[in-house]
Design a protein around this motif. Structure first.
Motif, mmCIF file in Angstrom:
data_model
loop_
_atom_site.group_PDB
_atom_site.id
_atom_site.type_symbol
_atom_site.label_atom_id
_atom_site.label_comp_id
_atom_site.label_asym_id
_atom_site.label_seq_id
_atom_site.Cartn_x
_atom_site.Cartn_y
_atom_site.Cartn_z
ATOM 1 N N THR A 51 -9.746 9.411 -0.702
ATOM 2 C CA THR A 51 -10.730 9.412 -0.030
ATOM 3 C C THR A 51 -10.438 8.114 1.063
ATOM 4 O O THR A 51 -11.079 7.685 1.864
ATOM 5 C CB THR A 51 -12.067 9.815 -0.252
ATOM 6 N N GLY A 52 -8.893 7.701 1.236
ATOM 7 C CA GLY A 52 -8.553 6.643 2.219
ATOM 8 C C GLY A 52 -9.335 7.251 3.662
ATOM 9 O O GLY A 52 -9.352 7.920 4.105
ATOM 10 N N PRO A 53 -8.313 6.364 4.009
ATOM 11 C CA PRO A 53 -8.899 5.814 6.021
ATOM 12 C C PRO A 53 -7.878 7.059 6.350
ATOM 13 O O PRO A 53 -7.967 7.662 7.613
ATOM 14 C CB PRO A 53 -9.097 4.853 6.257
ATOM 15 N N GLY A 112 -3.792 12.054 2.138
ATOM 16 C CA GLY A 112 -2.918 11.622 1.093
ATOM 17 C C GLY A 112 -4.376 10.730 0.522
ATOM 18 O O GLY A 112 -4.721 9.604 0.571
ATOM 19 N N ASP A 113 -4.141 10.606 -1.215
ATOM 20 C CA ASP A 113 -4.388 9.066 -2.293
ATOM 21 C C ASP A 113 -3.833 8.189 -1.713
ATOM 22 O O ASP A 113 -2.749 8.267 -1.749
ATOM 23 C CB ASP A 113 -4.673 10.044 -3.703
ATOM 24 N N HIS A 114 -4.372 7.149 -2.077
ATOM 25 C CA HIS A 114 -3.833 5.849 -1.599
ATOM 26 C C HIS A 114 -3.662 5.184 -3.120
ATOM 27 O O HIS A 114 -4.866 4.992 -3.883
ATOM 28 C CB HIS A 114 -5.043 5.204 -0.426
ATOM 29 N N GLU A 166 0.722 -1.083 0.157
ATOM 30 C CA GLU A 166 -0.045 -0.060 -0.371
ATOM 31 C C GLU A 166 0.785 1.685 0.023
ATOM 32 O O GLU A 166 1.969 1.707 0.723
ATOM 33 C CB GLU A 166 -0.901 -0.282 1.778
ATOM 34 N N GLY A 167 0.742 2.256 -0.693
ATOM 35 C CA GLY A 167 1.644 3.722 -1.078
ATOM 36 C C GLY A 167 0.250 4.648 -0.984
ATOM 37 O O GLY A 167 -0.832 4.130 -1.480
ATOM 38 N N PHE A 178 1.131 0.883 -10.791
ATOM 39 C CA PHE A 178 0.962 1.032 -9.613
ATOM 40 C C PHE A 178 -0.648 1.784 -10.296
ATOM 41 O O PHE A 178 -0.924 2.101 -11.143
ATOM 42 C CB PHE A 178 1.051 2.950 -9.103
ATOM 43 N N TRP A 179 -0.927 1.765 -9.290
ATOM 44 C CA TRP A 179 -3.466 1.968 -9.275
ATOM 45 C C TRP A 179 -3.212 3.129 -7.638
ATOM 46 O O TRP A 179 -3.481 2.620 -6.794
ATOM 47 C CB TRP A 179 -3.502 1.024 -8.498
#
Length: 280
Positions: free
Chosen positions: A257-259, A262-264, A76-77, A251-252
């Motif tokens: 709106t991650g937990p 930043g963008d996830h 995860e990034g 990458f994707w």
């Protein structure tokens, strides 16, 4: 009559004193707006405020949630910019985020003032990290922007912790979606950026884009898929159809709106594969 008039003037002075304060508070709640450049409309975001995925939610989904079965195997990034300012990297690390990309530059006129702290902060907690450049093909040439990127944080070293630089090429938040370029001239601009970045760093830059933008602005050109890793932007349950020339994505970016901040994003491979990409 004197006392009522004195009170009235006092209220007027209080109102006049408070008005600038109230206005400043209201203005601070809104995104800064710069005077429009030639060809830009009033209300256009300030130059430099662009970041990964600004147009994705309008064109390629609202939010995504990848198959949870891949969570344990696909690293995860996050990607961040000056929009996030100070980032709680230790919190991200504790949540399972192991890599990050930080906006370094835009065009040949902007550097992220938080780049240094974000770039070193992500590495300090153990993350593999890299830098990205927001492209503005309507301002200067591709080679010039690659030079600016490398000179302001977008370089690469074979230390096993630095990912290759990213060309963020997507919808233009300041005007025409394709930056006023024809499909052929857009392809040429991208090729010039990629060639100069490779000459300066020895690495092939990652291309961040969305299939719908790529189709609209390059005619779904297939010529970069054999050399440049793809970072696909699509806020949905799957990456969907990829641009022509790429049999797979690297990458994707699946949500903004991650937990956590930043963008996830997900790396399409194993942790060892991510380290190999960093090593070159």
């Amino acid at each position: 009559m004197r006392r009522p008039m004195t009170a009235a003037f006092g209220r007027l002075r209080l109102y006049a004193t408070g008005l600038p304060v109230a206005l400043s508070i209201l203005l601070s709640l809104h995104q800064p707006i710069s005077p429009p450049s030639p060809g830009e409309s009033p209300g256009t975001p300030a130059r430099g405020t662009a970041r990964m995925g600004m147009g994705v939610a309008l064109h390629d989904g609202r939010t995504g949630s990848p198959d949870t079965r891949t969570a344990a195997t696909q690293p995860e990034g996050v990607d961040v910019s000056s929009h996030q300012r100070t980032v709680a990297w230790s919190t991200l690390w504790a949540s399972g985020v192991t890599w990050a990309y930080v906006k370094a530059t835009e065009g040949t006129y902007y550097t992220n003032p938080y780049y240094g702290s974000q770039y070193t902060g992500s590495r300090a907690v153990g993350m593999i990290r890299g830098a990205y450049h927001f492209a503005t093909p309507d301002t200067t040439g591709g080679a010039a922007q690659a030079d600016y990127f490398v000179d302001h944080g977008g370089g690469w070293t074979r230390d096993g912790t630095t990912l290759p630089g990213v060309l963020d090429i997507e919808w233009n938040p300041y005007g025409d979606a394709c930056f006023g370029r024809t499909k052929a001239s857009m392809i040429s601009w991208i090729a010039n950026f990629l060639a100069r970045y490779k000459a300066r760093t020895g690495r092939d830059a990652v291309i961040y884009t969305a299939t719908s933008w790529w189709t609209q602005c390059t005619g779904n050109y297939a010529g970069f898929g054999a050399t440049n890793p793809l970072w696909i932007a699509r806020y949905a349950a799957t990456p969907g159809t990829l641009p022509a020339g790429w049999p797979r994505h690297t990458f994707w970016q699946y949500t903004s709106t991650g937990p956590t901040v930043g963008d996830h994003d997900r790396f399409n491979g194993s942790p060892d594969g991510l380290r190999k990409l960093a090593t070159g």
